[in-house]
Write a protein that holds these residues in place. Structure first.
Motif, PDB file in Angstrom:
ATOM      1  N   ARG A  65       0.808  -1.224   0.000  1.00  0.00           N
ATOM      2  CA  ARG A  65       0.000   0.000   0.000  1.00  0.00           C
ATOM      3  C   ARG A  65       0.841   1.276   0.000  1.00  0.00           C
ATOM      4  O   ARG A  65       0.294   2.378  -0.018  1.00  0.00           O
ATOM      5  N   ASP A  66       2.159   1.125   0.040  1.00  0.00           N
ATOM      6  CA  ASP A  66       3.035   2.291  -0.016  1.00  0.00           C
ATOM      7  C   ASP A  66       2.779   3.039  -1.329  1.00  0.00           C
ATOM      8  O   ASP A  66       2.796   2.425  -2.395  1.00  0.00           O
ATOM      9  N   PRO A  67       2.533   4.348  -1.276  1.00  0.00           N
ATOM     10  CA  PRO A  67       2.336   5.110  -2.508  1.00  0.00           C
ATOM     11  C   PRO A  67       3.498   4.975  -3.501  1.00  0.00           C
ATOM     12  O   PRO A  67       3.285   5.063  -4.707  1.00  0.00           O
ATOM     13  N   PHE A  68       4.709   4.753  -3.003  1.00  0.00           N
ATOM     14  CA  PHE A  68       5.822   4.496  -3.908  1.00  0.00           C
ATOM     15  C   PHE A  68       5.564   3.240  -4.743  1.00  0.00           C
ATOM     16  O   PHE A  68       5.898   3.190  -5.927  1.00  0.00           O
ATOM     17  N   VAL A  69       4.980   2.223  -4.120  1.00  0.00           N
ATOM     18  CA  VAL A  69       4.683   0.965  -4.831  1.00  0.00           C
ATOM     19  C   VAL A  69       3.520   1.165  -5.796  1.00  0.00           C
ATOM     20  O   VAL A  69       3.597   0.779  -6.964  1.00  0.00           O
ATOM     21  N   THR A  70       2.447   1.774  -5.311  1.00  0.00           N
ATOM     22  CA  THR A  70       1.274   1.938  -6.179  1.00  0.00           C
ATOM     23  C   THR A  70       1.560   2.865  -7.350  1.00  0.00           C
ATOM     24  O   THR A  70       0.936   2.726  -8.408  1.00  0.00           O
ATOM     25  N   ALA A  71       2.542   3.778  -7.186  1.00  0.00           N
ATOM     26  CA  ALA A  71       2.940   4.656  -8.292  1.00  0.00           C
ATOM     27  C   ALA A  71       3.986   3.995  -9.190  1.00  0.00           C
ATOM     28  O   ALA A  71       4.358   4.552 -10.222  1.00  0.00           O
ATOM     29  N   GLY A  72       4.485   2.826  -8.775  1.00  0.00           N
ATOM     30  CA  GLY A  72       5.455   2.104  -9.579  1.00  0.00           C
ATOM     31  C   GLY A  72       6.855   2.690  -9.574  1.00  0.00           C
ATOM     32  O   GLY A  72       7.595   2.536 -10.543  1.00  0.00           O
ATOM     33  N   VAL A  73       7.240   3.351  -8.461  1.00  0.00           N
ATOM     34  CA  VAL A  73       8.561   3.972  -8.419  1.00  0.00           C
ATOM     35  C   VAL A  73       9.557   3.256  -7.513  1.00  0.00           C
ATOM     36  O   VAL A  73      10.715   3.674  -7.401  1.00  0.00           O
ATOM     37  N   CYS A  74       9.136   2.179  -6.851  1.00  0.00           N
ATOM     38  CA  CYS A  74      10.079   1.428  -6.020  1.00  0.00           C
ATOM     39  C   CYS A  74       9.659  -0.020  -5.906  1.00  0.00           C
ATOM     40  O   CYS A  74       8.508  -0.378  -6.143  1.00  0.00           O
ATOM     41  N   ALA A  75      10.638  -0.834  -5.530  1.00  0.00           N
ATOM     42  CA  ALA A  75      10.409  -2.249  -5.247  1.00  0.00           C
ATOM     43  C   ALA A  75      10.902  -2.517  -3.830  1.00  0.00           C
ATOM     44  O   ALA A  75      11.827  -1.852  -3.353  1.00  0.00           O
ATOM     45  N   TYR A  76      10.292  -3.479  -3.168  1.00  0.00           N
ATOM     46  CA  TYR A  76      10.647  -3.840  -1.798  1.00  0.00           C
ATOM     47  C   TYR A  76      11.371  -5.169  -1.742  1.00  0.00           C
ATOM     48  O   TYR A  76      11.059  -6.100  -2.493  1.00  0.00           O
ATOM     49  N   ARG A  77      12.300  -5.259  -0.811  1.00  0.00           N
ATOM     50  CA  ARG A  77      12.916  -6.525  -0.417  1.00  0.00           C
ATOM     51  C   ARG A  77      12.716  -6.614   1.087  1.00  0.00           C
ATOM     52  O   ARG A  77      13.096  -5.695   1.830  1.00  0.00           O
ATOM     53  N   VAL A  78      12.092  -7.700   1.550  1.00  0.00           N
ATOM     54  CA  VAL A  78      11.801  -7.879   2.971  1.00  0.00           C
ATOM     55  C   VAL A  78      12.737  -8.940   3.534  1.00  0.00           C
ATOM     56  O   VAL A  78      12.812 -10.052   3.006  1.00  0.00           O
TER      57      VAL A  78
END
Length: 98
Positions: A65-78
């Motif tokens: 739900r991070d706006p960075f994710v929904t805007a397609g500007v970042c990827a996450y590594r957990v």
């Protein structure tokens, strides 16, 4: 406990365009007690968040739900880990093995 590594997948101007929404989302997670620390990486090619939640599925749900994710500007590594040793200020998050 989890370490979330964000990597920008778009130019910084695209990241900055949704930065205000991202910061508001961060504030919500801090208010809910999920995030303990966060900040930009150096060099500025992403960020890092230290988080606590019931399980990895919850962390993945929150990060999606991070706006960075929904805007397609970042990827996450957990990266999940068991915090068996902490600073006194984080003692309430200390975990036991087994």
């Amino acid at each position: 406990m989890s370490v979330l590594e964000l990597t920008y997948t778009a130019p910084l101007d695209a990241v900055d365009a949704v930065l205000e929404e991202h910061v508001a989302w961060l504030d919500e997670q801090y208010a809910q007690g999920v995030f303990l620390a966060s900040g930009r990486k150096n060099p500025r090619d992403g960020g890092v968040i230290i988080a606590v939640a019931e399980d990895r599925a919850r962390i993945e749900e929150i990060s999606a739900r991070d706006p960075f994710v929904t805007a397609g500007v970042c990827a996450y590594r957990v990266v999940e880990f068991t915090a068996t040793k902490t600073a006194p200020e984080l003692e309430r998050y200390r975990e036991r093995l087994g």
